[in-house]
Design a protein around this motif. Structure first.
Motif, mmCIF file in Angstrom:
data_model
loop_
_atom_site.group_PDB
_atom_site.id
_atom_site.type_symbol
_atom_site.label_atom_id
_atom_site.label_comp_id
_atom_site.label_asym_id
_atom_site.label_seq_id
_atom_site.Cartn_x
_atom_site.Cartn_y
_atom_site.Cartn_z
ATOM 1 N N GLU A 137 0.965 -8.115 -0.356
ATOM 2 C CA GLU A 137 -0.433 -7.715 -0.190
ATOM 3 C C GLU A 137 -0.973 -7.047 -1.452
ATOM 4 O O GLU A 137 -2.146 -6.707 -1.519
ATOM 5 C CB GLU A 137 -0.556 -6.758 0.995
ATOM 6 N N LEU A 138 -0.105 -6.828 -2.413
ATOM 7 C CA LEU A 138 -0.465 -6.259 -3.719
ATOM 8 C C LEU A 138 -1.009 -4.837 -3.614
ATOM 9 O O LEU A 138 -1.761 -4.391 -4.465
ATOM 10 C CB LEU A 138 -1.460 -7.172 -4.447
ATOM 11 N N GLN A 139 -0.627 -4.133 -2.541
ATOM 12 C CA GLN A 139 -1.079 -2.747 -2.360
ATOM 13 C C GLN A 139 0.057 -1.796 -2.765
ATOM 14 O O GLN A 139 0.857 -1.378 -1.926
ATOM 15 C CB GLN A 139 -1.459 -2.505 -0.907
ATOM 16 N N MET A 175 0.264 1.653 -0.986
ATOM 17 C CA MET A 175 0.887 1.586 0.342
ATOM 18 C C MET A 175 2.417 1.511 0.193
ATOM 19 O O MET A 175 3.154 2.172 0.917
ATOM 20 C CB MET A 175 0.417 0.326 1.068
ATOM 21 N N ASP A 189 3.001 -2.525 14.775
ATOM 22 C CA ASP A 189 3.642 -3.824 14.526
ATOM 23 C C ASP A 189 4.230 -3.927 13.128
ATOM 24 O O ASP A 189 5.036 -4.813 12.849
ATOM 25 C CB ASP A 189 2.628 -4.966 14.702
ATOM 26 N N PHE A 249 8.277 -4.127 0.312
ATOM 27 C CA PHE A 249 8.088 -5.197 -0.675
ATOM 28 C C PHE A 249 6.837 -6.013 -0.339
ATOM 29 O O PHE A 249 6.039 -6.342 -1.228
ATOM 30 C CB PHE A 249 9.330 -6.100 -0.696
ATOM 31 N N VAL A 250 6.676 -6.328 0.948
ATOM 32 C CA VAL A 250 5.512 -7.127 1.360
ATOM 33 C C VAL A 250 4.216 -6.381 1.026
ATOM 34 O O VAL A 250 3.264 -6.966 0.501
ATOM 35 C CB VAL A 250 5.580 -7.442 2.875
ATOM 36 N N HIS A 274 -4.017 -1.341 -6.764
ATOM 37 C CA HIS A 274 -3.702 -2.769 -6.749
ATOM 38 C C HIS A 274 -2.489 -3.025 -7.639
ATOM 39 O O HIS A 274 -2.259 -2.303 -8.607
ATOM 40 C CB HIS A 274 -4.910 -3.568 -7.270
ATOM 41 N N PHE A 298 -2.279 5.730 7.863
ATOM 42 C CA PHE A 298 -2.287 4.326 8.308
ATOM 43 C C PHE A 298 -0.963 3.960 8.981
ATOM 44 O O PHE A 298 -0.932 3.341 10.040
ATOM 45 C CB PHE A 298 -2.542 3.401 7.107
#
Lengths: 458, 311
Positions: B277-279, B282, B82, B271-272, B60, B76
């Motif tokens: 998403e605070l992951q 990822m 998408d 960045f997103v 996180h 993943f």
């Protein structure tokens, strides 16, 4: 030998000079760092004034304010939390406060609330920051405000619409906006649109949850599972598609929030969704429109076709809470500062810097004669009154909270920061997907995200 | 060991004995290298290695949550059509589009600026102007120039050349707008590199080509371009890497949602994932994938184009 001895002397002299040049160690003073989201020079000056008075009363405590742009605050906070370099006090979204308090980052603020008077707080403010599980307040809204429909009365009259009659339903609103979308120069294409919406993801999230709430819907069920394929959400997506096709500028997705105010001021749009601080924008860029009383604000918003009988509309409550970080260096001094800040005389100074937007959190200040005498209210009382009516009667809610129980969900920040809801809207409005297709995809993404975060409970 | 010396005009004077060196001579090399090595390790290797390590975790962004997930983050993205694959596609269009235009415009501008004309120094300085502007200034300027309601460029185009209205910030046009804006901002980099090389081309080559009857285009094709080839090799490589990882222009122009979804390149998507998403795990996996892609691109690029030992 002589050279070596000279080097020693030089080193010693440099050391002494450096020691003398250094300021006194920071430990001599207790520093309270305050991060807030009010960069307006007037507000900063008022906070400075309050700080000076506080420091005078509390020698040995120094308060440092830092105004951070909204878009930067979350990132700054993340860096601070990851590194352990907490500020003493910071603004944040309500769901961030809930999330941080659940992880034990925050100091309870019950003593601060008591110093103001719990019963003096507006009901909605208590609901916002009170954690019923452990009966503590972990945040305190610095001020509140609500998002309302702001419109041009002159354009309403031009379109043969009653400027004082707000649309009661989505259907009525669409009809109104269609009439307000006009070609003023006769080139065959509209150059004034019924509505101007802000296009960045943050604002699309805002509009979506407000409209879903006003349509009797929700974004999450009792177990926290996303329910984007429920009828009220699909109807809102369909409504948005119709809005896009009839009444929004083709480049509305690129419109920043302040662009929408410019659109209303310059006559490119007849209605916007806006906050009270925009009044200054109109005074600066459309003084004639203001002077003629052509800016109006509705104290209500339309309901969707699935709204339950007797339900109220949902609009956004601007209500960033102050949070005090338990593991910061001086949390007790921070709480002391907040008590001082919310003392009526100090708080009034703060509120009056943005009087049409900063609605006081306590009822007594609202009745305060000095508050009532705020000069801006002569022109903008209708906007303040509209907010008062909505705050007192219509249960406005924070960002992405369609139902109050959603505040307990620990992943609202992640859903808000993701592009899931925004993509759902653009899929329908711009990419030709049906509401069900877009919602199904968004639902899958949201479930996947919540699962990856380890919060899945259904 | 003691040493003596003889003064030119005077008595012999003994110098104090020097102590033997405590650090062997060959160690000094390591000692002097140490600060640079420490900097490289601390500032480059450690963050890269840490990012690689984090990419195997569900971490996180600010909560104390960090769990080992092995290759899950990478797996993943394999099926994230998408998200990842779309961003890769958009990033590739953006990078190839801007680099191609930057090279064409940059070389053309360098050719003009290599000629002699009045005010050349001023024009050269002016050409570098877009590259010197802070990105945020470029973005604000361009948003204003291309604005659908009040844009000057839009007005000029529609009142002269273009017969139908162009909405520059619509989903279907935003990629083109971004490519044009980025080309304008970054083409001076190409000008600097190629113009410097053009100025060192031996004039006798052009004279010889003229004697052989070569016109302007043939001189360009057979003299200029081969001569600047080595510079273009490096410039194209650098510009591609810069544009493939470009974040600021796109982010400031379009953000992540709304209009931004049509130019959501890999850096934006990273960045997103990390800060939206605070992951962070990822995000780190995406960074690693981008790094590996660029490394593969560089290897392929060298293999395909490095034929000349001067390159």
């Amino acid at each position: 030998m002589q050279r070596k001895s000279n080097l020693w002397r030089l080193g010693l002299a440099a050391g002494i000079a450096l020691t003398l040049a250094l300021p006194l160690p920071a430990a001599a003073q207790k520093v309270v760092n305050v991060w807030h989201t009010e960069p307006n020079p007037k507000t900063k000056a008022a906070i400075d004034e309050i700080i000076k008075a506080f420091e005078k009363e509390n020698p040995g405590v120094k308060v440092m304010q830092e105004a951070v742009a909204w878009g930067d605050l979350d990132k700054k906070m993340q860096a601070a939390l990851a590194s352990g370099a907490f500020p003493e006090i910071a603004h944040g979204q309500t769901y961030v406060e809930r999330s941080l308090s659940a992880k034990g980052f925050l100091r309870p603020l019950n003593d601060v609330i008591e110093s103001i008077g719990e019963n003096d707080l507006f009901e909605v403010v208590r609901k916002l920051d009170y954690n019923p599980k452990d009966k503590k307040y972990y945040g305190l809204a610095h001020a509140v405000g609500v998002d309302l429909i702001v419109y041009r009365k002159d354009f309403m009259r031009d379109a043969k619409l009653d400027p004082e009659k707000p649309p009661a339903t989505f259907k009525e609103w669409l009809e109104q906006l269609k009439k307000l979308t006009v070609d003023t120069n006769g080139d065959g294409k509209p150059d004034r649109y019924g509505l101007s919406l802000a296009g960045p993801g943050f604002f699309i999230n805002e509009d979506l949850y407000m409209w879903v709430g006003s349509n009797g819907g929700r974004l999450f069920d009792e177990k926290g599972k996303p329910v984007f394929t429920e009828k009220p959400v699909l109807e809102v997506l369909e409504f948005w598609k119709q809005l896009n096709d009839c009444c929004l500028a083709p480049d509305w997705l690129s419109r920043q929030y302040l662009d929408t105010f410019a659109d209303l001021a310059t006559g490119k749009a007849a209605q916007i969704l806006g906050w009270g601080r925009g009044n200054g924008y109109f005074e600066q860029y459309a003084p004639d429109v203001v002077a003629k009383g052509n800016i109006g604000v509705y104290a209500m918003k339309p309901l969707g076709p699935s709204a339950k009988p007797g339900q109220s509309f949902v609009t956004q409550l601007d209500c960033e809470p102050w949070m005090v970080f338990k593991n910061s260096k001086n949390p007790e001094e921070a709480a002391k500062f907040l008590k001082f800040f919310h003392r009526s005389d100090n708080y009034l100074k703060y509120i009056q810097t943005v009087p049409v937007h900063f609605f006081p959190i306590n009822k007594s200040l609202r009745e305060n004669a000095a508050y009532k005498a705020t000069p801006e209210f002569q022109k903008w009382k209708f906007w303040v009154d509209a907010q008062h009516e909505v705050i007192a009667k219509h249960d406005p809610r924070p960002l992405l909270i369609t139902q109050w129980s959603d505040l307990e969900l620990p992943y609202i920040a992640e859903i808000a920061g993701s592009t899931i809801l925004v993509d759902m809207v653009t899929d329908v409005t711009k990419n030709g997907k049906t509401p069900m297709e877009a919602a199904t995809k968004a639902q899958q993404r949201a479930e996947q995200l919540i699962t990856q975060l380890g919060y899945k409970k259904w | 060991m003691s040493m003596t010396t003889t003064a030119a005009y005077g008595e012999r004077k003994a110098l104090p004995a020097l102590r033997p060196r405590r650090i062997p001579e060959h160690w000094w090399g390591y000692v002097l290298l140490a600060p640079a090595v420490a900097l490289v390790v601390g500032i480059i290797l450690y963050p890269v290695a840490y990012s690689f390590w984090i990419s195997f975790h569900a971490k996180h962004a600010y909560m104390p949550i960090q769990n080992w997930v092995g290759l899950d983050n990478y797996i993943f993205f394999l099926t994230d059509y998408d998200g990842f694959w779309r961003s890769l596609w958009l990033g590739t269009i953006y990078a190839f589009g801007t680099v191609t235009l930057q090279i064409v415009v940059g070389v053309a501008a360098a050719l003009v600026l290599n000629e002699t004309f009045i005010g050349r120094g001023f024009v050269r300085g002016l050409t570098l102007f877009p590259y010197m502007l802070p990105t945020i200034v470029v973005v604000i300027l361009m948003r204003w120039l291309f604005n659908d309601s009040i844009g000057v460029v839009k007005y000029l185009l529609e009142s002269t050349i273009v017969t139908r209205a162009i909405v520059w910030f619509a989903p279907e046009t935003i990629m083109v707008t971004m490519i044009l804006v980025s080309t304008w901002t970054f083409f001076p980099f190409v000008v600097i590199g190629t113009l410097a090389r053009m100025q060192t081309i031996d004039p006798e080559l052009y004279a010889a080509a003229k004697v052989d009857g070569a016109g302007i285009l043939r001189r360009l094709w057979h003299v200029t371009l081969p001569q600047i080839r080595s510079v273009l090799f490096v410039v194209v490589l650098l510009r591609f890497m810069f544009m493939f990882t470009k974040f600021d222009v796109i982010w400031l122009f379009a953000g992540a949602g709304g209009l931004g979804s049509y130019v959501r390149t890999l850096p934006i998507y990273t960045f997103v994932k990390s800060f939206g998403e605070l992951q962070v795990g990822m995000g780190a996996a995406l960074s690693t994938i981008m790094f590996m892609m660029l490394a593969a691109f560089v290897a392929l690029y060298f293999r395909l184009f490095k034929r000349d030992e001067n390159l």
